[in-house]
Write a protein that holds these residues in place. Structure first.
Motif, short mmCIF file in Angstrom:
data_model
loop_
_atom_site.label_atom_id
_atom_site.label_comp_id
_atom_site.label_asym_id
_atom_site.label_seq_id
_atom_site.Cartn_x
_atom_site.Cartn_y
_atom_site.Cartn_z
N TYR A 153 3.99 20.32 8.91
CA TYR A 153 4.88 20.05 7.79
C TYR A 153 4.50 20.87 6.57
CZ TYR A 153 7.45 17.29 4.41
OH TYR A 153 8.28 16.88 3.42
N LYS A 190 7.98 5.73 -1.05
CA LYS A 190 7.59 5.72 0.36
C LYS A 190 8.82 6.12 1.18
CE LYS A 190 4.86 2.61 3.25
NZ LYS A 190 4.30 1.27 3.34
N SER A 234 0.84 -1.18 0.00
CA SER A 234 0.00 0.00 0.00
C SER A 234 0.88 1.23 0.00
CB SER A 234 -0.90 -0.03 1.24
OG SER A 234 -1.72 1.08 1.27
N GLU A 264 9.00 9.15 8.24
CA GLU A 264 8.36 10.40 8.64
C GLU A 264 9.36 11.52 8.87
OE1 GLU A 264 6.44 10.79 12.58
OE2 GLU A 264 7.48 8.95 13.09
N LEU A 310 -5.75 10.24 7.81
CA LEU A 310 -4.48 10.81 7.40
C LEU A 310 -4.37 10.90 5.89
CD1 LEU A 310 -2.20 8.98 9.94
CD2 LEU A 310 -2.68 11.42 9.86
N VAL A 362 11.92 12.17 6.88
CA VAL A 362 12.56 12.62 5.64
C VAL A 362 11.79 13.83 5.12
CG1 VAL A 362 13.09 11.97 3.27
CG2 VAL A 362 13.26 10.27 5.12
N SER A 363 12.51 14.89 4.85
CA SER A 363 11.79 16.07 4.36
C SER A 363 11.79 16.09 2.84
CB SER A 363 12.42 17.35 4.92
OG SER A 363 13.70 17.51 4.38
N VAL A 364 10.61 16.25 2.30
CA VAL A 364 10.44 16.28 0.85
C VAL A 364 9.62 17.50 0.50
CG1 VAL A 364 9.63 15.01 -1.16
CG2 VAL A 364 10.34 13.76 0.88
N VAL A 404 3.03 15.33 -1.82
CA VAL A 404 3.57 14.61 -0.67
C VAL A 404 2.44 14.37 0.32
CG1 VAL A 404 5.27 14.59 1.19
CG2 VAL A 404 5.76 15.80 -0.94
N GLU A 405 2.14 13.11 0.62
CA GLU A 405 1.09 12.81 1.60
C GLU A 405 1.73 12.40 2.91
OE1 GLU A 405 -0.74 10.19 -1.74
OE2 GLU A 405 -1.90 9.88 0.09
N ASP A 406 1.38 13.09 3.96
CA ASP A 406 1.93 12.76 5.27
C ASP A 406 0.97 11.80 5.97
OD1 ASP A 406 2.83 12.63 7.91
OD2 ASP A 406 3.49 14.71 7.88
N LEU A 407 1.41 10.59 6.24
CA LEU A 407 0.51 9.61 6.82
C LEU A 407 0.93 9.23 8.22
CD1 LEU A 407 0.10 7.69 3.53
CD2 LEU A 407 -1.68 8.83 4.76
N GLY A 408 1.51 10.17 8.94
CA GLY A 408 1.87 9.90 10.33
C GLY A 408 3.21 9.19 10.41
N ASN A 409 3.18 7.85 10.20
CA ASN A 409 4.41 7.07 10.33
C ASN A 409 5.32 7.21 9.12
OD1 ASN A 409 3.34 6.07 12.65
ND2 ASN A 409 2.69 4.14 11.74
N TYR A 410 4.72 7.53 7.98
CA TYR A 410 5.53 7.58 6.77
C TYR A 410 4.91 8.59 5.81
CZ TYR A 410 1.79 4.53 5.08
OH TYR A 410 0.56 3.99 4.76
N ARG A 411 5.63 8.79 4.71
CA ARG A 411 5.11 9.73 3.70
C ARG A 411 5.12 9.07 2.34
NH1 ARG A 411 8.34 14.33 6.65
NH2 ARG A 411 6.65 14.89 8.07
N GLU A 421 -8.52 1.85 -1.75
CA GLU A 421 -7.39 2.73 -2.01
C GLU A 421 -7.63 3.56 -3.25
OE1 GLU A 421 -3.54 0.23 -0.52
OE2 GLU A 421 -3.57 1.02 -2.56
N TYR A 438 -3.15 14.33 15.17
CA TYR A 438 -2.34 13.11 15.26
C TYR A 438 -1.11 13.34 16.12
CZ TYR A 438 0.39 9.08 13.75
OH TYR A 438 1.14 7.94 13.73
N ASN A 493 5.88 3.04 16.01
CA ASN A 493 7.04 3.25 15.14
C ASN A 493 8.15 4.02 15.85
OD1 ASN A 493 5.49 5.61 15.15
ND2 ASN A 493 6.40 6.29 13.23
#
Lengths: 361, 367, 292
Positions: B362, A330, A243, A333, B198, A335-337, A309-316, B170, B222, B280
């Motif tokens: 961000y 992927k 995903s 979290e 999110l 890493v700045s993009v 860029v989608e920020d999904l909490g744990n990852y982007r 999705e 969050y 995490n």
């Protein structure tokens, strides 16, 4: 606990199927090893529930044989097959207490009451239902009811296989964790053959040792969760698992690699040589987890444009544009993009070529 | 349309379903209502639509009091979990249905709107079929089209993707994000999965047992949950909440792990607290160098393809750690888990957030 | 789903209220008026207060009629409910033209006007020209003459009643059975449950709602029964099949004793009202119970 085998199995829900489209399951030979935990993963209509029902006997296959431990049981009815099945929604006997619900399959088979008691208590403890044994089953919450459904399958120790048909569908996401943990514990305790049908890849990958991916009535790949993730044998597997799914980019063979929309991507020469000898539509596949991103220009990296860029909490999830193609990456979290220019690299060990959908080895 | 709920409550047969909800949704905003089942999300949506009347409080649309206005008079579109379409109408008629009621549109205008909306949802080739002939995903697209074609200032969606398989979810989710980014419709989307909140971005409201716990930009809720309960609801995998006490020796977790206070915790007075660590933020490698170690035994390791969920036990407490990559662990194996104290959420005994890790909203625009 | 409240709905009910008032309330008031008077003719009336009520409640003829009525209703339930459920169990749950045809055939008796039903059975049971009557009398050799033998009159009335109303129970039970998801039957097969266990633990509990409706409906209807037995036996031979409503009509019209009949009517009405209340309460509970 049994070794389950399907030989030459095919099924159509129509009485006189004329063409391949009429078949819900296309002819195949499948094996499930004794004590293994399997997942049947696929989108709606892929045939996974049909397959499960053929194993349990709820559906009689149009063609083929079913063998448990080498014995042909195709003609046996469901109750004779010693399987247990848990359905999408809890199936419990409303008028009975939790204890009686769990005892039901044993009492029907004439098991002596002392044994029944012992077995029910054992299973109730495993499923954390001991406090509720005297209560009426209809009064409990949905996840408790689903545990009862599961418990009825576990009380019998002659069960050849435990079958699950999307059992966590009605469960709250927060409670799903606990139930998945339970299923894993059951796996360790009972060592039965477990077959789990789902369309949710997270469930399939966390539950099973071996996952069979189904598509339109056919098993497209069977492998461990890692195999399916790291080495998808078909573009469908690459797309369905993960995903977001695998990036699939149409390409053409170049001198030292392939070219996607004019951009050259180097690959192993031996791999390219094998690609040259095969005919068909060529696609490059790489998972967003394996694409390397750099905000600054680096040698041998491809220039792309970061569009989102989608920020999904744990990852982007970073969506980039390589020529006309979209490539998703992927990143963690931290890493700045930023949108705008970016640079990507495709490590050859994670880059695959697909010819007409099938992976080139 | 700006939608305001003022102290809205709902009592049914003596049972309170909603307690004093105060909410202000900006015009054109995308809002996710996140909460477990039975939290009251559907009740709130029904009140917003005008299908039910609140037992107390007021509902305002752009400063107009619509508390007593029924749904027919309000301009609202709604999409349900169970793809509801008129079974005897073709897809074309289904989508055109809401337009037929407004008499100001000519047949030609209706035709244009229907086709444009159908194209937006990729169902333009199915216009002559009946809903029963379509797959679940296609039916839900029709329901969506029917809601969108109205161009209503308020669009309500009650977990519309929950009955679809995950890949379809999705796809539809990213399509919906694109569709809703245009236009001035205020959207309210009810969901149970934190990842959906999110993924959509926009603002998130956390609903639990009939109460609105927090509302704000999704990432802010969050990263800065106001209560422990909010952090519990808005986390997947579940957040690890551990009892702790702060004293002269620093912070002591009920797991008998002691460590000096991190910067953001220095100003806290001694006493009992609860700390929250996201899955995490726990790893098997001492990433930041100042990680505190917890020795635990492996209960379970689950692989998600690219990640491992490690359930490890220390005393009575089972922690969940999200590790990168696929790592094999044997049941009962001893493992050392590390976390960075500067990433801890600290909640007081009442559950309120008193200290949180550093976080800045961000910005994705290039510097 | 919650109900929406709109006070304007009362206006929609107004026409019905007026209709009911005119057709029912006014005659009811007249009856109440009669029940407290002794009426010889239109000019000679005597107010007797609760005398009629006391007399009716003590009347042995009333007690007998009530007793017969209770036995009748009890038998109706005892036969029709299990029989209806049995037939419903035998019917296929798959949709198709055969199922639809079966449903129509089963429901036919419900469509026939009640006095026609009485007439059909009068002819059917005649020992000389009736198919069944003749069959019993001549072929089986059992002498059959229901107008003169009380037990035979009872059997005839019961036969007719069961034939007439069991289809209602069948339809209700069938609807209840169709609503059971397949997964329950599948789980029962997996659990190795016998056919009887499936009935007892799955089908019967899940039919609770429809069976409650069926039982209460049949009890109330049979308690009020008039037309069919009246046409078939006239209440005879003698008093043997005189049920409550037949008795009431006998007093009111047969004996022109309007006062006494009025009192009895009120009592009868109150009994039925009590049952309706019970029915309504049970339905409410069934309704909320089926919410899952």
């Amino acid at each position: 606990m049994a070794h389950v085998e399907l030989k030459g199995i095919a099924h159509s829900y129509q009485s006189s199927p004329a063409s391949p489209e009429d078949y819900a399951l296309h002819t195949s030979d499948l094996v499930w090893e004794d004590g293994g935990a399997y997942a049947l993963l696929g989108p709606s209509g892929s045939g996974k529930t049909t397959l499960l029902n053929i194993i349990s006997g709820l559906v009689h296959p149009s063609e083929g044989k079913i063998l448990f431990d080498g014995r042909d049981i195709t003609g046996l009815s469901t109750s004779q097959r010693n399987i247990a099945q848990v359905f999408q929604f809890p199936v419990i006997y409303d008028t009975m207490t939790v204890f009686d619900n769990l005892a039901f399959p044993l009492r029907n088979r004439g098991v002596p009451e002392s044994k029944v008691r012992e077995r029910v208590m054992q299973v109730a403890e495993l499923l954390e239902l001991t406090d509720n044994l005297k209560r009426r089953a209809s009064g409990l919450a949905v996840d408790a009811k689903q545990k009862i459904s599961l418990g009825r399958g576990l009380v019998r120790n002659d069960v050849a296989a435990l079958l699950f048909d999307e059992p966590l569908t009605v469960i709250d996401p927060h409670v799903k964790w606990k139930l998945r943990l339970k299923l894993k514990q059951i796996r360790q305790e009972f060592k039965s053959t477990l077959i789990y049908v789902t369309h949710d890849q997270a469930e399939a990958l966390t539950f099973a040792d071996q996952v069979m991916v189904l598509r339109e009535g056919r098993v497209v790949q069977t492998g461990s969760p890692t195999d399916l993730f790291e080495r998808p044998a078909h573009t469908f597997v690459g797309h369905f698992i993960g995903s977001p799914g695998m990036n699939l980019l149409p390409c053409v063979i170049d001198t030292a690699g392939v070219r996607v929309d004019g951009h050259s991507i180097p690959l192993d020469p031996a791999y390219i040589a094998r690609a040259r000898s095969v005919d068909g539509e060529l696609e490059l596949g790489i998972r967003p987890e394996f694409v390397r991103y750099e905000p600054q220009m680096m040698a041998d990296y491809l220039p792309v444009e970061v569009t989102e860029v989608e920020d999904l909490g744990n990852y982007r999830i970073v969506t980039t544009r390589l020529g006309k193609q979209l490539v998703k990456v992927k990143v963690g979290e931290n890493v700045s993009v930023a949108t705008g220019p970016g640079w990507l690299s495709f490590p050859p060990e994670w880059t695959y070529l697909y010819i007409d959908g099938d992976v080139l080895r | 349309m700006r939608l305001t709920l003022q102290n809205v409550g709902k009592v049914v047969n003596g049972k309170t379903h909603l307690y004093g909800i105060d909410l202000e949704l900006e015009s054109g905003s995308f809002n996710v209502l996140l909460g477990p089942t039975q939290a009251g999300k559907t009740s709130v949506l029904r009140l917003m639509a005008g299908l039910d009347r609140p037992s107390s409080g007021k509902i305002l649309e752009d400063d107009n009091d619509v508390t007593t206005v029924g749904v027919r008079k309000r301009n609202v579109a709604m999409v349900y979990q169970e793809f509801v379409n008129y079974p005897s109408f073709t897809i074309y008629k289904n989508i055109a249905a809401p337009l037929r009621r407004t008499k100001h549109l000519s047949k030609a205008e209706i035709d244009v709107k229907v086709r444009v909306t159908a194209e937006m949802l990729h169902i333009e080739r199915l216009l002559e079929r009946l809903p029963a002939e379509l797959s679940g995903g296609q039916q839900q697209r029709v329901a969506l089209a029917r809601a969108l074609v109205k161009d209503a200032p308020l669009l309500l969606l009650d977990e519309p993707l929950v009955n679809l398989d995950y890949k379809l979810r999705e796809e539809l989710r990213s399509e919906m994000r694109q569709i809703f980014s245009y236009g001035t419709t205020t959207v309210v989307y009810a969901a149970t999965e934190p990842s959906e909140a999110l993924m959509f971005g926009g603002k998130t409201g956390i609903l639990d047992a009939g109460r609105l716990l927090q509302y704000g930009p999704g990432l802010e809720v969050y990263h800065r949950p106001v209560t422990a309960r909010v952090s519990e609801i808005f986390s997947d995998p579940p957040i690890n909440l551990i009892g702790a006490s702060i004293g002269p020796q620093g912070c002591r977790l009920s797991l008998n792990v002691v460590f000096p206070l991190a910067d953001h915790m220095r100003s806290l007075s001694p006493g009992d607290y609860r700390v929250g660590i996201r899955a995490n933020q726990i790893g098997v490698v001492n990433r930041s160098g100042n990680g505190i170690v917890i020795h635990a035994t492996v209960e379970l390791a689950e692989f998600n393809g690219s990640e491992t969920y490690l359930h490890a036990r220390h005393g009575d407490f089972t922690m969940i750690a999200l590790l990168n990559g696929v790592r094999e662990y044997a049941l009962g194996e001893a493992v050392s888990l590390y976390f960075d104290p500067s990433r801890l959420f600290v909640f007081d005994v009442a559950g309120e957030l008193v200290a949180g890790p550093e976080w800045k909203p961000y910005n994705t625009k290039a510097a | 789903m919650q109900k929406t409240f709109d006070n304007r709905a009362w206006f929609l009910v107004l026409p019905v209220v007026l209709l009911v008032a005119f057709n029912a309330l006014i005659p009811l008031m007249t009856v109440v008026n009669y029940s407290v008077q002794d009426i010889f003719d239109s000019t000679h009336r005597l107010f007797v207060g609760t005398d009629w009520f006391k007399e009716m409640l003590r009347s042995p003829r009333l007690h007998n009629a009530l007793w017969r009525q209770l036995i009748f209703s009890g038998l109706v339930l005892l036969i029709e409910i299990p029989l209806g459920v049995l037939i419903a169990l035998m019917m296929s749950k798959k949709s198709g033209w055969k199922t639809s045809l079966t449903l129509v055939l089963v429901a036919l008796p419900l469509l026939i006007p009640w006095n026609v039903i009485g007439t059909i059975w009068v002819v059917f049971l005649r020992p000389d020209i009736g198919l069944l009557g003749h069959f019993i009398d001549s072929v089986l050799g059992i002498s059959f003459d229901y107008p003169t033998v009380p037990i035979e009159a009872w059997i005839s009335v019961m036969l007719m009643e069961v034939w007439h109303w069991t289809p209602l129970v069948v339809l209700l039970a069938y609807a209840g059975l169709c609503a059971i998801p397949d997964a329950y039957y599948q789980a029962a097969r997996i659990d190795g449950a016998s056919g009887w266990a499936v009935f007892r633990y799955i089908q019967l509990p899940k039919m609770r709602g429809v069976l409650t409706i069926a039982i209460l409906l049949r009890f109330m209807d049979s308690f009020l029964i008039y037309t069919e037995p009246f046409v078939l036996t006239g209440g005879g031979p003698g008093d043997s099949t005189t049920f409550l409503s037949i008795y009431l009509v006998k007093i009111a019209l047969g004996e022109f004793d309007v006062g006494r009949a009025g009192a009895f009517s009120i009592i009868y009405f109150l009994i039925v009202l009590a049952f309706s209340y019970v029915f309504y309460q049970a339905l409410q509970r069934v309704g909320t119970g089926e919410g899952k």
